[in-house]
Design a protein around this motif. Structure first.
Motif, PDB file in Angstrom:
ATOM      1  N   UNK A 127       0.835  -1.204   0.000  1.00 11.72           N
ATOM      2  CA  UNK A 127       0.000   0.000   0.000  1.00 11.72           C
ATOM      3  C   UNK A 127       0.871   1.257   0.000  1.00 11.72           C
ATOM      4  N   UNK A 128       1.965   1.245   0.745  1.00 10.14           N
ATOM      5  CA  UNK A 128       2.896   2.377   0.711  1.00 10.14           C
ATOM      6  C   UNK A 128       3.450   2.579  -0.692  1.00 10.14           C
ATOM      7  N   UNK A 129       3.805   1.473  -1.333  1.00 13.02           N
ATOM      8  CA  UNK A 129       4.406   1.530  -2.661  1.00 13.02           C
ATOM      9  C   UNK A 129       3.431   2.084  -3.698  1.00 13.02           C
ATOM     10  N   UNK A 130       2.136   1.784  -3.528  1.00 10.35           N
ATOM     11  CA  UNK A 130       1.149   2.239  -4.513  1.00 10.35           C
ATOM     12  C   UNK A 130       0.598   3.624  -4.191  1.00 10.35           C
ATOM     13  N   UNK A 131       1.093   4.253  -3.144  1.00 12.16           N
ATOM     14  CA  UNK A 131       0.681   5.620  -2.847  1.00 12.16           C
ATOM     15  C   UNK A 131      -0.692   5.743  -2.229  1.00 12.16           C
ATOM     16  N   UNK A 132      -1.080   4.789  -1.432  1.00 10.07           N
ATOM     17  CA  UNK A 132      -2.336   4.835  -0.680  1.00 10.07           C
ATOM     18  C   UNK A 132      -3.582   4.811  -1.574  1.00 10.07           C
ATOM     19  N   UNK A 133      -3.443   4.262  -2.758  1.00 14.39           N
ATOM     20  CA  UNK A 133      -4.585   4.211  -3.671  1.00 14.39           C
ATOM     21  C   UNK A 133      -5.672   3.305  -3.109  1.00 14.39           C
ATOM     22  N   UNK A 134      -6.903   3.775  -3.209  1.00 10.34           N
ATOM     23  CA  UNK A 134      -8.046   3.072  -2.626  1.00 10.34           C
ATOM     24  C   UNK A 134      -8.952   2.585  -3.752  1.00 10.34           C
ATOM     25  N   UNK A 135      -8.566   1.501  -4.392  1.00 10.13           N
ATOM     26  CA  UNK A 135      -9.344   0.953  -5.490  1.00 10.13           C
ATOM     27  C   UNK A 135      -9.698  -0.497  -5.253  1.00 10.13           C
ATOM     28  N   UNK A 136     -10.086  -1.195  -6.320  1.00 10.60           N
ATOM     29  CA  UNK A 136     -10.482  -2.598  -6.165  1.00 10.60           C
ATOM     30  C   UNK A 136      -9.347  -3.496  -5.668  1.00 10.60           C
ATOM     31  N   UNK A 137      -8.124  -3.178  -6.052  1.00 10.95           N
ATOM     32  CA  UNK A 137      -6.993  -3.987  -5.600  1.00 10.95           C
ATOM     33  C   UNK A 137      -6.815  -3.847  -4.093  1.00 10.95           C
ATOM     34  N   UNK A 138      -6.921  -2.613  -3.604  1.00  7.43           N
ATOM     35  CA  UNK A 138      -6.794  -2.378  -2.165  1.00  7.43           C
ATOM     36  C   UNK A 138      -7.925  -3.080  -1.417  1.00  7.43           C
ATOM     37  N   UNK A 139      -9.115  -3.043  -1.972  1.00  7.54           N
ATOM     38  CA  UNK A 139     -10.249  -3.718  -1.338  1.00  7.54           C
ATOM     39  C   UNK A 139      -9.987  -5.217  -1.231  1.00  7.54           C
ATOM     40  N   UNK A 140      -9.426  -5.813  -2.290  1.00  2.55           N
ATOM     41  CA  UNK A 140      -9.127  -7.248  -2.261  1.00  2.55           C
ATOM     42  C   UNK A 140      -8.093  -7.565  -1.183  1.00  2.55           C
ATOM     43  N   UNK A 141      -7.072  -6.727  -1.065  1.00  4.37           N
ATOM     44  CA  UNK A 141      -6.043  -6.929  -0.039  1.00  4.37           C
ATOM     45  C   UNK A 141      -6.674  -6.835   1.349  1.00  4.37           C
ATOM     46  N   UNK A 142      -7.483  -5.797   1.556  1.00  3.53           N
ATOM     47  CA  UNK A 142      -8.119  -5.596   2.866  1.00  3.53           C
ATOM     48  C   UNK A 142      -9.085  -6.722   3.208  1.00  3.53           C
ATOM     49  N   UNK A 143      -9.796  -7.221   2.206  1.00  4.16           N
ATOM     50  CA  UNK A 143     -10.686  -8.364   2.441  1.00  4.16           C
ATOM     51  C   UNK A 143      -9.887  -9.588   2.879  1.00  4.16           C
ATOM     52  N   UNK A 144      -8.728  -9.795   2.259  1.00 10.18           N
ATOM     53  CA  UNK A 144      -7.871 -10.915   2.649  1.00 10.18           C
ATOM     54  C   UNK A 144      -7.365 -10.777   4.071  1.00 10.18           C
ATOM     55  N   UNK A 145      -6.993  -9.550   4.460  1.00  8.07           N
ATOM     56  CA  UNK A 145      -6.526  -9.323   5.836  1.00  8.07           C
ATOM     57  C   UNK A 145      -7.653  -9.572   6.832  1.00  8.07           C
ATOM     58  N   UNK A 146      -8.845  -9.126   6.479  1.00 12.06           N
ATOM     59  CA  UNK A 146      -9.998  -9.360   7.360  1.00 12.06           C
ATOM     60  C   UNK A 146     -10.261 -10.851   7.551  1.00 12.06           C
ATOM     61  N   UNK A 147     -10.061 -11.613   6.475  1.00 12.29           N
ATOM     62  CA  UNK A 147     -10.291 -13.061   6.597  1.00 12.29           C
ATOM     63  C   UNK A 147      -9.255 -13.698   7.522  1.00 12.29           C
ATOM     64  N   UNK A 148      -8.035 -13.179   7.525  1.00  5.57           N
ATOM     65  CA  UNK A 148      -7.025 -13.693   8.459  1.00  5.57           C
ATOM     66  C   UNK A 148      -7.437 -13.418   9.907  1.00  5.57           C
ATOM     67  N   UNK A 149      -7.938 -12.221  10.163  1.00  2.74           N
ATOM     68  CA  UNK A 149      -8.368 -11.875  11.520  1.00  2.74           C
ATOM     69  C   UNK A 149      -9.542 -12.758  11.935  1.00  2.74           C
ATOM     70  N   UNK A 150     -10.492 -12.964  11.028  1.00  4.39           N
ATOM     71  CA  UNK A 150     -11.631 -13.834  11.343  1.00  4.39           C
ATOM     72  C   UNK A 150     -11.171 -15.264  11.613  1.00  4.39           C
ATOM     73  N   UNK A 151     -10.167 -15.724  10.883  1.00  5.63           N
ATOM     74  CA  UNK A 151      -9.633 -17.073  11.094  1.00  5.63           C
ATOM     75  C   UNK A 151      -9.057 -17.213  12.497  1.00  5.63           C
ATOM     76  N   UNK A 152      -8.375 -16.183  12.962  1.00  4.25           N
ATOM     77  CA  UNK A 152      -7.820 -16.208  14.315  1.00  4.25           C
ATOM     78  C   UNK A 152      -8.938 -16.224  15.336  1.00  4.25           C
ATOM     79  N   UNK A 153     -10.002 -15.466  15.100  1.00  2.00           N
ATOM     80  CA  UNK A 153     -11.139 -15.452  16.032  1.00  2.00           C
ATOM     81  C   UNK A 153     -11.796 -16.831  16.120  1.00  2.00           C
ATOM     82  N   UNK A 154     -11.856 -17.523  14.998  1.00  3.88           N
ATOM     83  CA  UNK A 154     -12.550 -18.802  14.947  1.00  3.88           C
ATOM     84  C   UNK A 154     -11.689 -19.954  15.479  1.00  3.88           C
ATOM     85  N   UNK A 155     -10.384 -19.760  15.537  1.00  2.71           N
ATOM     86  CA  UNK A 155      -9.490 -20.845  15.965  1.00  2.71           C
ATOM     87  C   UNK A 155      -9.668 -21.122  17.460  1.00  2.71           C
ATOM     88  N   UNK A 156      -9.558 -22.381  17.832  1.00  2.00           N
ATOM     89  CA  UNK A 156      -9.698 -22.753  19.256  1.00  2.00           C
ATOM     90  C   UNK A 156      -8.522 -22.272  20.082  1.00  2.00           C
TER      91      UNK A 156
END
Length: 156
Positions: A127-156
């Motif tokens: 995100x730093x390299x792309x200059x903080x651009x907020x487009x579909x690519x950034x949304x895909x990255x953020x969605x992936x990060x959110x899924x990692x956080x949800x995975x941690x919440x769901x883990x025993x």
């Protein structure tokens, strides 16, 4: 039974700022906002440099991957989130906030998941390299990060 001296008295208090607003001179709201924005713009380059340095510190921690260093991730990420939120860095702020959530949940569970942290840190670099651009690519990255956080919440 109450007497005349027992009655409550009401006083109207006039805040000092009410008098100051009525004084001639000063700036109109639009002028004050423009001046504040200009002052922020003067600090933006320095703030971005601070974000770069913070990401570099996180990258170094990810290379080392020691248990002692894991505790340093959240304070660094929280500091970055404060700066990023103040300077409207869009997806960077959301990604570093996600890193804060991740490390908080991992710490609460007594776990160390360096792989998930590393994905977050690499996303911050991207995100730093792309200059903080907020487009579909950034949304895909953020969605992936959110899924990692949800995975941690769901883990025993």
């Amino acid at each position: 039974m109450t007497t005349g001296s027992d009655k409550a008295r009401l006083f109207k208090v006039r805040p000092a700022i009410a008098d100051q607003i009525r004084l001639p001179g000063g700036k109109k709201v639009g002028e004050a906002v423009a001046a504040a924005d200009a002052a922020l713009d003067d600090q933006r380059a320095s703030a971005v440099e601070g974000l770069v340095q913070g990401v570099e510190r996180l990258e170094a921690l990810c290379r080392e991957r020691s248990d002692e260093d894991f505790a340093s991730i959240y304070p660094i990420a929280a500091h970055l989130a404060g700066t990023a939120g103040f300077f409207e860095t869009g997806p960077f702020y959301r990604a570093v906030y996600s890193l804060c959530e991740l490390t908080e949940k991992l710490g609460g569970a007594g776990r160390r998941d360096w792989s998930s942290v590393d994905v977050h840190v690499r996303s911050l670099r991207l995100i730093l390299t792309t200059g903080f651009e907020d487009g579909p690519e950034a949304k895909a990255v953020l969605d992936g990060l959110s899924s990692l956080v949800r995975r941690v919440e769901a883990a025993p």
